[in-house]
Design a protein around this motif. Structure first.
Motif, short mmCIF file in Angstrom:
data_model
loop_
_atom_site.label_atom_id
_atom_site.label_comp_id
_atom_site.label_asym_id
_atom_site.label_seq_id
_atom_site.Cartn_x
_atom_site.Cartn_y
_atom_site.Cartn_z
N HIS A 228 0.79 -1.22 0.00
CA HIS A 228 0.00 0.00 0.00
C HIS A 228 0.83 1.28 0.00
O HIS A 228 0.32 2.33 -0.40
CB HIS A 228 -0.93 0.01 1.21
N PHE A 229 2.08 1.21 0.43
CA PHE A 229 2.87 2.44 0.55
C PHE A 229 4.19 2.41 -0.23
O PHE A 229 4.73 3.47 -0.54
CB PHE A 229 3.17 2.73 2.02
N GLU A 230 4.72 1.23 -0.51
CA GLU A 230 6.00 1.14 -1.19
C GLU A 230 5.90 0.68 -2.64
O GLU A 230 6.90 0.58 -3.33
CB GLU A 230 6.93 0.17 -0.43
N ASP A 231 4.68 0.36 -3.10
CA ASP A 231 4.50 -0.14 -4.47
C ASP A 231 5.41 -1.33 -4.73
O ASP A 231 6.02 -1.45 -5.80
CB ASP A 231 4.76 0.99 -5.49
N LEU A 232 5.50 -2.21 -3.73
CA LEU A 232 6.33 -3.39 -3.82
C LEU A 232 5.40 -4.60 -3.87
O LEU A 232 4.76 -4.93 -2.87
CB LEU A 232 7.25 -3.47 -2.59
N PRO A 233 5.26 -5.25 -5.02
CA PRO A 233 4.30 -6.36 -5.13
C PRO A 233 4.73 -7.57 -4.31
O PRO A 233 5.73 -8.21 -4.59
CB PRO A 233 4.31 -6.68 -6.63
N VAL A 234 3.95 -7.83 -3.27
CA VAL A 234 4.25 -8.92 -2.35
C VAL A 234 2.95 -9.69 -2.06
O VAL A 234 1.94 -9.09 -1.74
CB VAL A 234 4.83 -8.37 -1.03
N ASP A 235 3.01 -11.01 -2.18
CA ASP A 235 1.82 -11.78 -1.81
C ASP A 235 2.11 -12.81 -0.72
O ASP A 235 1.21 -13.51 -0.28
CB ASP A 235 1.19 -12.47 -3.02
N ARG A 236 3.37 -12.88 -0.27
CA ARG A 236 3.70 -13.82 0.80
C ARG A 236 5.05 -13.45 1.42
O ARG A 236 5.81 -12.66 0.86
CB ARG A 236 3.75 -15.25 0.27
N THR A 237 5.30 -14.06 2.55
CA THR A 237 6.61 -13.94 3.21
C THR A 237 7.16 -15.34 3.43
O THR A 237 6.43 -16.23 3.90
CB THR A 237 6.50 -13.21 4.56
N VAL A 238 8.41 -15.53 3.08
CA VAL A 238 9.09 -16.80 3.30
C VAL A 238 9.97 -16.66 4.54
O VAL A 238 10.81 -15.76 4.61
CB VAL A 238 9.94 -17.20 2.08
N PHE A 239 9.76 -17.54 5.51
CA PHE A 239 10.57 -17.58 6.72
C PHE A 239 11.66 -18.63 6.58
O PHE A 239 11.42 -19.74 6.12
CB PHE A 239 9.71 -17.96 7.93
N PHE A 240 12.88 -18.26 6.99
CA PHE A 240 13.94 -19.23 7.20
C PHE A 240 14.24 -19.27 8.70
O PHE A 240 14.61 -18.25 9.29
CB PHE A 240 15.21 -18.84 6.43
N TYR A 241 14.07 -20.43 9.31
CA TYR A 241 14.30 -20.60 10.74
C TYR A 241 15.52 -21.47 10.97
O TYR A 241 15.63 -22.56 10.42
CB TYR A 241 13.10 -21.28 11.40
N ASP A 242 16.44 -20.99 11.80
CA ASP A 242 17.58 -21.79 12.28
C ASP A 242 17.30 -22.18 13.73
O ASP A 242 16.99 -21.31 14.56
CB ASP A 242 18.87 -20.99 12.22
N PHE A 243 17.42 -23.47 14.03
CA PHE A 243 17.21 -23.97 15.39
C PHE A 243 18.54 -23.94 16.13
O PHE A 243 19.47 -24.68 15.78
CB PHE A 243 16.64 -25.38 15.34
N LYS A 244 18.66 -23.08 17.12
CA LYS A 244 19.95 -22.85 17.78
C LYS A 244 20.59 -24.12 18.35
O LYS A 244 21.79 -24.34 18.19
CB LYS A 244 19.78 -21.82 18.89
N PRO A 245 19.82 -24.98 19.06
CA PRO A 245 20.48 -26.13 19.70
C PRO A 245 21.14 -27.11 18.73
O PRO A 245 22.12 -27.76 19.09
CB PRO A 245 19.34 -26.81 20.47
N THR A 246 20.60 -27.24 17.50
CA THR A 246 21.11 -28.27 16.58
C THR A 246 21.57 -27.71 15.24
O THR A 246 22.13 -28.47 14.43
CB THR A 246 20.03 -29.33 16.31
N GLN A 247 21.32 -26.42 14.96
CA GLN A 247 21.65 -25.78 13.69
C GLN A 247 20.85 -26.37 12.52
O GLN A 247 21.23 -26.18 11.35
CB GLN A 247 23.15 -25.86 13.39
N THR A 253 5.91 -20.52 4.86
CA THR A 253 5.37 -19.45 4.02
C THR A 253 4.08 -18.92 4.65
O THR A 253 3.20 -19.70 5.05
CB THR A 253 5.07 -19.96 2.60
N VAL A 254 3.99 -17.59 4.74
CA VAL A 254 2.79 -16.92 5.25
C VAL A 254 2.24 -16.05 4.13
O VAL A 254 2.95 -15.19 3.59
CB VAL A 254 3.12 -16.04 6.48
N THR A 255 0.98 -16.27 3.74
CA THR A 255 0.37 -15.50 2.67
C THR A 255 -0.21 -14.20 3.20
O THR A 255 -0.60 -14.11 4.37
CB THR A 255 -0.73 -16.31 1.96
N PHE A 256 -0.27 -13.21 2.35
CA PHE A 256 -0.71 -11.87 2.74
C PHE A 256 -2.21 -11.85 2.99
O PHE A 256 -3.01 -12.29 2.17
CB PHE A 256 -0.34 -10.87 1.64
#
Length: 302
Positions: A228-247, A253-256
């Protein structure tokens, strides 16, 4: 030179523990880190940060005062050496994923040239600085600015992939995060052992199947601002998670869904209206009595 004064509180305890460290060099490192943390962070105080907006204890009155004064209360950031170490590990994790995506040519965003100081946007890995033509070795990824100017909302996403129409968020997961945000999940995988109650890391990580709630709310707000403010076409967010104890790592994926962010956008608009009319809002957390966040501003301004 006047002796350094450290105010009472958690940081003083950490500082004194560093002084008493049996290994002088280790103690000196701790003191160095705590001294750095005591200096102004450079974090903008003239905007509302999405990371604060998505918290359940976000105080509209405290946000009003901070935007008005453009300063945090003096005692706002209390830290410890352990906490600073956690932050540093998080920065390294971000750099790792961003470097891989840069090597793939899949990362768009701002880039900073350490040779001339220029900051510029590029839709893929730049071949040189747009300002001075310095080589890629002089360039550093500066992430994705997300600003809603009229509402004075300002933040940064960890990355943006135009090819995937996706923002990127990079997270580390430790027991502290789970203890704070999903204690019931952590309890479910805590078992009795010869050494007391300990979490079963293998089962816990196996059943961790979605990002933490605060992270989801934050990226929804990021996506709202991007569209709505940056004119950046985005329909989802991709998460990368690192688990600290084991790496080990996982991706989600979270949709907009802009309905997530509409109440927060309305609250930000109301705060800006209050600024324009010089009328402080009520504390939305604890009414006329105030909550710790807005009371802290009152104490600071005495």
């Amino acid at each position: 030179m006047a002796p350094r004064v450290v105010k009472s509180g958690p940081r003083l305890t950490e500082y004194l523990n560093a002084v008493k460290s049996p290994e002088p060099l280790f103690g000196d490192v701790q003191k160095h880190v705590l001294d750095k943390a005591a200096k102004p962070s450079g974090r903008r105080q003239d905007v509302i940060h999405p990371s604060e907006m998505v918290k359940s204890d976000w105080c509209h009155l405290a946000a009003y005062h901070r935007l008005l004064l453009e300063v945090e209360p003096a005692e706002k950031r209390k830290t410890t050496f352990t906490r600073e170490n956690i932050f540093e590990e998080g920065h390294r994790t971000h750099s790792k994923w961003q470097r891989w995506l840069t090597e793939m040519g899949r990362l768009a965003g701002d880039w900073k040239c350490w040779y001339c100081g220029a900051v510029f946007w590029n839709d893929t890995t730049p071949a040189e600085c747009h300002q001075c033509s310095a080589p890629p070795s002089c360039l550093e990824y500066a992430e994705v600015p997300l600003n809603a100017g009229p509402l004075r909302i300002g933040g940064k996403a960890d990355g943006y992939s135009p090819h995937d129409f996706a923002l990127i968020e990079i997270k580390t997961l430790g027991l502290g995060s789970l203890r704070f945000e999903r204690p019931e999940f952590l309890d479910r995988y805590t078992v009795e052992t010869d050494h007391g109650r300990l979490p079963d890391m293998t089962r816990l990580w196996r059943d961790f199947r979605r990002p933490l709630p605060t992270a989801v709310r934050q990226v929804q707000l990021y996506m709202y601002v991007a569209n709505h403010f940056e004119d950046l076409p985005v329909d989802r967010t991709v998460f990368f998670y690192d688990f600290k104890p084991t790496q080990e790592t996982k991706s989600f994926t979270v949709t907009f869904d802009e309905s997530f962010s509409e109440p927060l956008i309305e609250a930000a608009a109301a705060i800006i209206d209050c600024l324009q009319t010089d009328t402080p809002p009520f504390c939305n957390i604890n009414g006329r009595s105030g909550c710790p966040s807005c009371v802290e501003f009152k104490e600071t301004n005495k």
